[in-house]
Motif scaffolding. Sequence first.
Motif, mmCIF file in Angstrom:
data_model
loop_
_atom_site.group_PDB
_atom_site.id
_atom_site.type_symbol
_atom_site.label_atom_id
_atom_site.label_comp_id
_atom_site.label_asym_id
_atom_site.label_seq_id
_atom_site.Cartn_x
_atom_site.Cartn_y
_atom_site.Cartn_z
ATOM 1 N N GLN A 77 15.915 58.674 79.313
ATOM 2 C CA GLN A 77 15.896 58.433 80.621
ATOM 3 C C GLN A 77 16.555 59.531 81.573
ATOM 4 N N SER A 78 17.107 60.517 80.668
ATOM 5 C CA SER A 78 17.856 61.109 81.519
ATOM 6 C C SER A 78 17.302 62.706 82.184
ATOM 7 N N THR A 79 17.745 62.846 83.659
ATOM 8 C CA THR A 79 17.331 64.194 84.214
ATOM 9 C C THR A 79 18.837 64.860 83.901
ATOM 10 N N LEU A 80 19.830 64.735 83.659
ATOM 11 C CA LEU A 80 21.198 65.607 83.363
ATOM 12 C C LEU A 80 21.625 64.792 82.357
ATOM 13 N N VAL A 81 22.210 65.653 81.214
ATOM 14 C CA VAL A 81 23.041 64.987 80.069
ATOM 15 C C VAL A 81 24.431 65.795 80.017
ATOM 16 N N VAL A 82 25.425 65.128 80.115
ATOM 17 C CA VAL A 82 26.640 65.752 80.140
ATOM 18 C C VAL A 82 27.316 65.543 78.756
ATOM 19 N N LEU A 83 27.536 66.555 78.060
ATOM 20 C CA LEU A 83 28.403 66.321 76.760
ATOM 21 C C LEU A 83 29.890 66.622 76.995
ATOM 22 N N ALA A 84 30.652 65.454 76.900
ATOM 23 C CA ALA A 84 32.084 65.660 77.314
ATOM 24 C C ALA A 84 32.975 65.102 76.045
ATOM 25 N N THR A 85 32.402 65.058 74.826
ATOM 26 C CA THR A 85 33.134 64.709 73.700
ATOM 27 C C THR A 85 34.021 65.670 73.364
ATOM 28 N N PRO A 86 35.108 65.528 72.341
ATOM 29 C CA PRO A 86 35.734 66.542 71.519
ATOM 30 C C PRO A 86 34.674 67.760 71.148
ATOM 31 N N VAL A 87 35.105 69.107 70.950
ATOM 32 C CA VAL A 87 34.085 70.175 70.736
ATOM 33 C C VAL A 87 33.403 69.854 69.312
ATOM 34 N N ASN A 88 34.309 69.328 68.495
ATOM 35 C CA ASN A 88 33.400 69.234 67.095
ATOM 36 C C ASN A 88 32.411 68.305 67.307
ATOM 37 N N LYS A 106 33.699 77.994 73.340
ATOM 38 C CA LYS A 106 32.376 78.381 73.644
ATOM 39 C C LYS A 106 31.699 78.878 72.491
ATOM 40 N N GLY A 107 32.241 79.790 71.873
ATOM 41 C CA GLY A 107 31.569 80.555 70.773
ATOM 42 C C GLY A 107 30.587 80.090 69.978
ATOM 43 N N LEU A 108 31.287 79.083 69.126
ATOM 44 C CA LEU A 108 30.406 78.166 68.120
ATOM 45 C C LEU A 108 29.500 77.163 68.770
ATOM 46 N N ILE A 109 29.867 76.633 70.018
ATOM 47 C CA ILE A 109 28.759 75.737 70.584
ATOM 48 C C ILE A 109 27.683 76.589 71.150
ATOM 49 N N LYS A 137 15.020 74.717 72.478
ATOM 50 C CA LYS A 137 15.164 74.381 73.968
ATOM 51 C C LYS A 137 16.386 74.997 74.462
ATOM 52 N N ARG A 138 16.892 76.008 74.119
ATOM 53 C CA ARG A 138 17.983 76.842 74.639
ATOM 54 C C ARG A 138 18.101 76.977 76.004
ATOM 55 N N ASN A 139 17.048 77.236 76.713
ATOM 56 C CA ASN A 139 16.835 77.352 77.921
ATOM 57 C C ASN A 139 17.178 75.972 78.837
ATOM 58 N N GLN A 140 17.132 75.246 78.148
ATOM 59 C CA GLN A 140 17.638 73.778 79.207
ATOM 60 C C GLN A 140 19.131 73.349 78.646
ATOM 61 N N PHE A 141 19.815 74.285 78.275
ATOM 62 C CA PHE A 141 21.231 74.071 78.020
ATOM 63 C C PHE A 141 22.137 74.970 78.823
ATOM 64 N N VAL A 142 23.358 74.395 79.363
ATOM 65 C CA VAL A 142 24.310 75.185 79.941
ATOM 66 C C VAL A 142 25.389 75.320 79.326
ATOM 67 N N ALA A 143 26.282 75.962 79.022
ATOM 68 C CA ALA A 143 27.480 76.029 78.520
ATOM 69 C C ALA A 143 28.826 76.394 79.511
ATOM 70 N N ASP A 166 40.725 74.722 65.893
ATOM 71 C CA ASP A 166 40.160 75.015 64.658
ATOM 72 C C ASP A 166 38.901 75.985 64.945
ATOM 73 N N GLN A 167 38.205 75.591 66.021
ATOM 74 C CA GLN A 167 36.976 76.227 66.420
ATOM 75 C C GLN A 167 37.343 77.829 67.109
ATOM 76 N N ASN A 168 38.609 77.738 67.709
ATOM 77 C CA ASN A 168 38.974 79.097 68.197
ATOM 78 C C ASN A 168 39.988 79.718 67.618
ATOM 79 N N ARG A 169 40.100 79.418 66.176
ATOM 80 C CA ARG A 169 41.305 79.963 65.123
ATOM 81 C C ARG A 169 41.777 81.363 65.164
ATOM 82 N N ALA A 170 40.825 82.297 65.268
ATOM 83 C CA ALA A 170 40.894 83.687 65.292
ATOM 84 C C ALA A 170 42.002 84.001 66.286
#
Length: 285
Positions: A59-70, A96-99, A108-114, A233-237
């Motif tokens: 049903q969504s026009t916009l989906v906002v992912l606001a969970t922990p990064v994992n 942002k790198g791994l995501i 569908k990458r072009n429907q995603f905003v980081a 963990d995701q930004n460990r380096a």
Amino acid sequence: MTVSIIGIGLLGGSFALAIREKYPKMRFIGVDSSPVNGQLALAKGIVDEVMPLADALAQSTLVVLATPVNVIMELLPTVLDQLPTGATVVDLGSTKGLICDVADAHPKRNQFVAAHPMAGTENSGPGAAFRELLVGKNLIICDREKTNSDSLTLTESLFRDVGMKLFYMSPQEHDLHLAYVSHLSHISAFALGLTVLEKEKDEQAIFDMASTGFSSTVRLAKSSPQMWAPIFDQNRANVSDALAAYIEFLQQFKQVIDDQNVATSLDFMQRANVIRRVLDGIEKR
């Protein structure tokens, strides 16, 4: 327009409250693994309904992912798979790198905003959400050239409407800079909290003697471990490099104090005072 908030916590909830104030006719759906969070979000007026992920996506026009990064990394392929044609998904993760790597592998990458709103408090959950959280803060958007113009324009417009200032960079630049200006400060606060709790066993003494300086410095140690452990963990380096540089300065400072070298101690602090000019300049923008 229907907006689904996946993970109804501080950031997702505050975004919803701010947008609802600007656009009261928008419909908001909440998706959360915690029934308690769902009920609290309904009671607080953050969302109009709570439903399972698949039902919300349909049903969504916009989906906002606001969970922990994992969790963002785990959910993103499924969300993109089920995302309606013409809809947009935005993630609000602090890495942002791994995501972005996950998004890049999807058709569908072009429907995603980081995106990363540079806003937050040490509190978590929908009860901590408030509509003014994002006002005057910075929003970083990564890889904007990979997003279609409609999705990018929608995202930019909504965040500008709630009072955010927009900046653009690559995921690699984002993760490098955030390691120093955000992730390191949280690790420092956690380490300071552990040090005091380990060495000062009298909790009443901590309560009685802690000044506003200690409270403000250690405030971030009250942040959610469930959110921050995956970030480190995701930004460990980058975080490891930042920690190495920080530890080197701490060791130098310890040596200066051990040597009773007051002149060098003063020099260290005077050099560090330059941060006042930098931060004052940022606040005046």
